[in-house]
Design a protein around this motif. Structure first.
Motif, PDB file in Angstrom:
ATOM      1  N   THR A 169       0.847  -1.188   0.000  1.00 15.33           N
ATOM      2  CA  THR A 169       0.000   0.000   0.000  1.00 15.33           C
ATOM      3  C   THR A 169       0.888   1.246   0.000  1.00 15.33           C
ATOM      4  N   PRO A 170       0.332   2.420  -0.356  1.00 17.60           N
ATOM      5  CA  PRO A 170       1.126   3.648  -0.250  1.00 17.60           C
ATOM      6  C   PRO A 170       1.653   3.890   1.164  1.00 17.60           C
ATOM      7  N   ARG A 171       0.853   3.548   2.181  1.00 15.98           N
ATOM      8  CA  ARG A 171       1.319   3.699   3.563  1.00 15.98           C
ATOM      9  C   ARG A 171       2.570   2.867   3.813  1.00 15.98           C
ATOM     10  N   GLU A 172       2.543   1.610   3.404  1.00 20.76           N
ATOM     11  CA  GLU A 172       3.704   0.746   3.612  1.00 20.76           C
ATOM     12  C   GLU A 172       4.898   1.216   2.794  1.00 20.76           C
ATOM     13  N   ALA A 173       4.643   1.808   1.623  1.00 17.07           N
ATOM     14  CA  ALA A 173       5.750   2.325   0.810  1.00 17.07           C
ATOM     15  C   ALA A 173       6.441   3.492   1.501  1.00 17.07           C
ATOM     16  N   ARG A 174       5.709   4.271   2.254  1.00 18.51           N
ATOM     17  CA  ARG A 174       6.318   5.376   3.000  1.00 18.51           C
ATOM     18  C   ARG A 174       7.136   4.862   4.180  1.00 18.51           C
ATOM     19  N   LEU A 175       6.797   3.658   4.655  1.00 21.89           N
ATOM     20  CA  LEU A 175       7.446   3.078   5.835  1.00 21.89           C
ATOM     21  C   LEU A 175       8.515   2.039   5.496  1.00 21.89           C
ATOM     22  N   TRP A 176       8.810   1.843   4.248  1.00 22.55           N
ATOM     23  CA  TRP A 176       9.621   0.717   3.787  1.00 22.55           C
ATOM     24  C   TRP A 176      11.068   0.828   4.239  1.00 22.55           C
ATOM     25  N   ILE A 177      11.639  -0.339   4.576  1.00 23.81           N
ATOM     26  CA  ILE A 177      13.090  -0.466   4.780  1.00 23.81           C
ATOM     27  C   ILE A 177      13.594  -1.565   3.867  1.00 23.81           C
ATOM     28  N   ASN A 178      14.468  -1.206   2.952  1.00 20.98           N
ATOM     29  CA  ASN A 178      15.128  -2.187   2.105  1.00 20.98           C
ATOM     30  C   ASN A 178      16.001  -3.087   2.982  1.00 20.98           C
ATOM     31  N   ARG A 179      15.977  -4.377   2.733  1.00 22.08           N
ATOM     32  CA  ARG A 179      16.685  -5.305   3.631  1.00 22.08           C
ATOM     33  C   ARG A 179      18.197  -5.131   3.579  1.00 22.08           C
ATOM     34  N   ASP A 180      18.722  -4.718   2.448  1.00 22.38           N
ATOM     35  CA  ASP A 180      20.162  -4.432   2.408  1.00 22.38           C
ATOM     36  C   ASP A 180      20.479  -3.166   3.206  1.00 22.38           C
ATOM     37  N   ASP A 181      19.584  -2.167   3.162  1.00 24.49           N
ATOM     38  CA  ASP A 181      19.773  -0.991   4.020  1.00 24.49           C
ATOM     39  C   ASP A 181      19.782  -1.403   5.487  1.00 24.49           C
ATOM     40  N   LEU A 182      18.870  -2.302   5.848  1.00 23.10           N
ATOM     41  CA  LEU A 182      18.836  -2.773   7.227  1.00 23.10           C
ATOM     42  C   LEU A 182      20.113  -3.518   7.585  1.00 23.10           C
ATOM     43  N   ALA A 183      20.621  -4.317   6.665  1.00 24.79           N
ATOM     44  CA  ALA A 183      21.845  -5.069   6.924  1.00 24.79           C
ATOM     45  C   ALA A 183      23.029  -4.136   7.151  1.00 24.79           C
ATOM     46  N   THR A 184      23.146  -3.087   6.341  1.00 26.26           N
ATOM     47  CA  THR A 184      24.259  -2.153   6.541  1.00 26.26           C
ATOM     48  C   THR A 184      24.100  -1.380   7.846  1.00 26.26           C
ATOM     49  N   LEU A 185      22.853  -1.102   8.246  1.00 29.02           N
ATOM     50  CA  LEU A 185      22.622  -0.439   9.520  1.00 29.02           C
ATOM     51  C   LEU A 185      23.024  -1.350  10.680  1.00 29.02           C
ATOM     52  N   ASN A 213      15.502  10.395  11.169  1.00 28.23           N
ATOM     53  CA  ASN A 213      16.520  10.177  12.199  1.00 28.23           C
ATOM     54  C   ASN A 213      17.132  11.503  12.634  1.00 28.23           C
ATOM     55  N   GLU A 214      16.278  12.314  13.215  1.00 25.90           N
ATOM     56  CA  GLU A 214      16.666  13.596  13.789  1.00 25.90           C
ATOM     57  C   GLU A 214      16.086  13.668  15.196  1.00 25.90           C
ATOM     58  N   PRO A 215      16.762  14.247  16.179  1.00 26.63           N
ATOM     59  CA  PRO A 215      18.126  14.753  16.058  1.00 26.63           C
ATOM     60  C   PRO A 215      19.112  13.657  15.620  1.00 26.63           C
ATOM     61  N   ASP A 216      20.121  14.045  14.889  1.00 27.90           N
ATOM     62  CA  ASP A 216      21.068  13.122  14.275  1.00 27.90           C
ATOM     63  C   ASP A 216      21.682  12.200  15.328  1.00 27.90           C
ATOM     64  N   PRO A 217      21.493  10.882  15.187  1.00 34.44           N
ATOM     65  CA  PRO A 217      22.094   9.961  16.162  1.00 34.44           C
ATOM     66  C   PRO A 217      23.598   9.781  15.989  1.00 34.44           C
ATOM     67  N   GLY A 218      24.193  10.405  14.973  1.00 34.71           N
ATOM     68  CA  GLY A 218      25.644  10.364  14.806  1.00 34.71           C
ATOM     69  C   GLY A 218      26.180   9.049  14.315  1.00 34.71           C
ATOM     70  N   LEU A 219      25.387   8.332  13.527  1.00 29.96           N
ATOM     71  CA  LEU A 219      25.813   7.048  12.980  1.00 29.96           C
ATOM     72  C   LEU A 219      26.409   7.232  11.591  1.00 29.96           C
ATOM     73  N   ASP A 220      27.398   6.416  11.282  1.00 29.74           N
ATOM     74  CA  ASP A 220      28.002   6.422   9.952  1.00 29.74           C
ATOM     75  C   ASP A 220      27.184   5.524   9.035  1.00 29.74           C
ATOM     76  N   TRP A 221      25.926   5.928   8.803  1.00 27.79           N
ATOM     77  CA  TRP A 221      25.013   5.112   7.989  1.00 27.79           C
ATOM     78  C   TRP A 221      24.056   6.009   7.225  1.00 27.79           C
ATOM     79  N   THR A 222      23.912   5.721   5.934  1.00 25.63           N
ATOM     80  CA  THR A 222      22.928   6.400   5.094  1.00 25.63           C
ATOM     81  C   THR A 222      22.252   5.336   4.239  1.00 25.63           C
ATOM     82  N   PRO A 223      20.913   5.289   4.206  1.00 26.92           N
ATOM     83  CA  PRO A 223      20.255   4.291   3.360  1.00 26.92           C
ATOM     84  C   PRO A 223      20.552   4.528   1.889  1.00 26.92           C
ATOM     85  N   ALA A 224      20.763   3.437   1.167  1.00 23.86           N
ATOM     86  CA  ALA A 224      21.097   3.513  -0.256  1.00 23.86           C
ATOM     87  C   ALA A 224      19.873   3.353  -1.148  1.00 23.86           C
ATOM     88  N   HIS A 225      18.733   3.048  -0.568  1.00 26.02           N
ATOM     89  CA  HIS A 225      17.534   2.742  -1.353  1.00 26.02           C
ATOM     90  C   HIS A 225      16.356   3.577  -0.874  1.00 26.02           C
TER      91      HIS A 225
END
Length: 265
Positions: A169-185, A213-225
Motif C-alpha cells: 500500500t502507499p502507507r507501507e511504501a512510506r514506511l519501507w526499509i530495504n533489507r540491504d539498508d537494514l543489513a548495513t545499519l 533520524n533527527e536529532p542526528d544519532p551520529g551514525l556512519d550510515w545512510t540508506p542507499a535505497h
C-alpha cells in the motif's frame, strides 16, 4: 575468531542477515526456536531459557544481533516470555559473559498511536506511544539497553525496524526499509567505534517517509535505497482516510483489541 550471535536467525530478516554475514566472511552463531526453512545451520534455543542463552554467550561472542522473539502482536504470556524475558536474558547473559555490544531489533510500533504524519514526520524525540503489547515489549528492550549501557557499559544500537517486507500500500511504501539498508545499519551497529546507546529508525530514503533520524544519532550510515525505486505502490499517493489502518502510524496494530480477549481476535 570472534563470533556474532544472531538470534531469530530462521525468520525472514534473520535469514537475510545469515546470508549477508556469510557473504561478508563474518563468523556467525545462528540461533532460533525453530529450524531454518533453507536448511541453514541453526542452534535451537528458547531465549526464555536462561541457562541455554548463557551457553550460547560463552562461545567467544564479540557482539549480538538480537532479532529473536515474537515479531507481531500476541497474548501477554507469549509477549512476556519471548520478548521481555528473552531480551532480559540476552542483556544479562552478555553482561555475565563480558560481551560489550548488542544490536537490538525494536520497531516503529513503539510510536504507533500517533496520528499518521503528513508533511512533518516524527523524529527521535517523540515520546513512546506504543500500539500493542508487542510494542510495549520493544520499548522495554530499548530502555533495558539504556540501563545496561549506563550501568554496565554494554553498547547498544536499538533499530526501530519499519516495513521490511514488500510494500502493498502507499502507507507501507512510506514506511519501507530495504533489507540491504537494514543489513548495513546492523553492521554499523556492530562496527562503529564509541557507539554508546543509540536509537535509530530503520527506514529507507522514501518519499513522504513517516519518521526521520533527527536529532542526528551520529551514525556512519545512510540508506542507499528508497521505495520510489519500486515503481508501485506509489508512496506519493494519498492515503484513504476512510480506512482506519491509515489514521494512526501503527496501522492495523493500532486497531486491534487485547489479544487475550477472544472476542477481539
Amino acid at each position: 575468531m570472534s563470533t556474532i550471535l544472531l538470534t531469530g536467525a530462521s525468520g525472514r530478516l534473520g535469514t537475510h542477515m545469515r546470508r549477508w554475514f556469510a557473504q561478508k566472511g563474518r563468523t556467525v552463531l545462528a540461533t532460533d526456536i525453530r529450524p531454518a526453512e533453507d536448511g541453514g545451520p541453526i542452534e535451537i534455543v528458547d531465549l526464555s531459557d536462561r541457562p541455554a542463552v548463557d551457553r550460547l554467550m560463552a562461545r567467544d561472542i564479540s557482539g549480538v544481533v538480537h532479532l529473536g522473539g515474537m515479531a507481531k502482536e500476541a497474548g501477554w504470556q507469549t509477549v512476556l516470555d519471548a520478548n521481555i524475558i528473552g531480551s532480559y536474558n540476552i542483556f544479562e547473559s552478555a553482561r555475565k559473559a563480558g560481551v560489550k555490544r548488542v544490536v537490538y531489533a525494536s520497531t516503529y510500533h513503539v510510536i504507533g498511536m500517533y496520528p499518521t504524519p503528513g508533511d512533518t514526520p516524527l523524529d527521535l524525540d517523540a515520546p513512546y506511544r506504543p500500539d500493542s503489547l508487542y510494542a510495549v515489549s520493544k520499548a522495554f528492550g530499548e530502555t533495558l539497553g539504556r540501563l545496561y549501557f549506563d550501568k554496565f557499559g554494554i553498547e547498544c544500537l536499538a533499530v526501530r525496524i519499519c516495513t521490511a517486507g514488500d510494500p502493498g500500500t502507499p502507507r507501507e511504501a512510506r514506511l519501507w526499509i530495504n533489507r540491504d539498508d537494514l543489513a548495513t545499519l546492523i553492521e554499523t551497529g556492530l562496527d562503529q567505534p564509541d557507539l554508546g546507546h543509540r536509537i535509530v529508525y530503520g527506514i529507507s530514503n522514501n518519499p513522504l517517509k513517516m519518521m526521520v533520524n533527527e536529532p542526528d544519532p551520529g551514525l556512519d550510515w545512510t540508506p542507499a535505497h528508497g521505495s520510489g525505486e519500486l515503481g508501485k505502490p506509489d508512496p506519493l499517493a494519498p492515503l484513504d482516510q476512510t480506512d482506519p489502518r491509515n489514521r494512526l502510524l501503527g496501522g492495523a496494530f493500532s486497531t486491534w483489541g487485547h489479544q487475550d480477549d477472544k472476542s477481539d481476535l
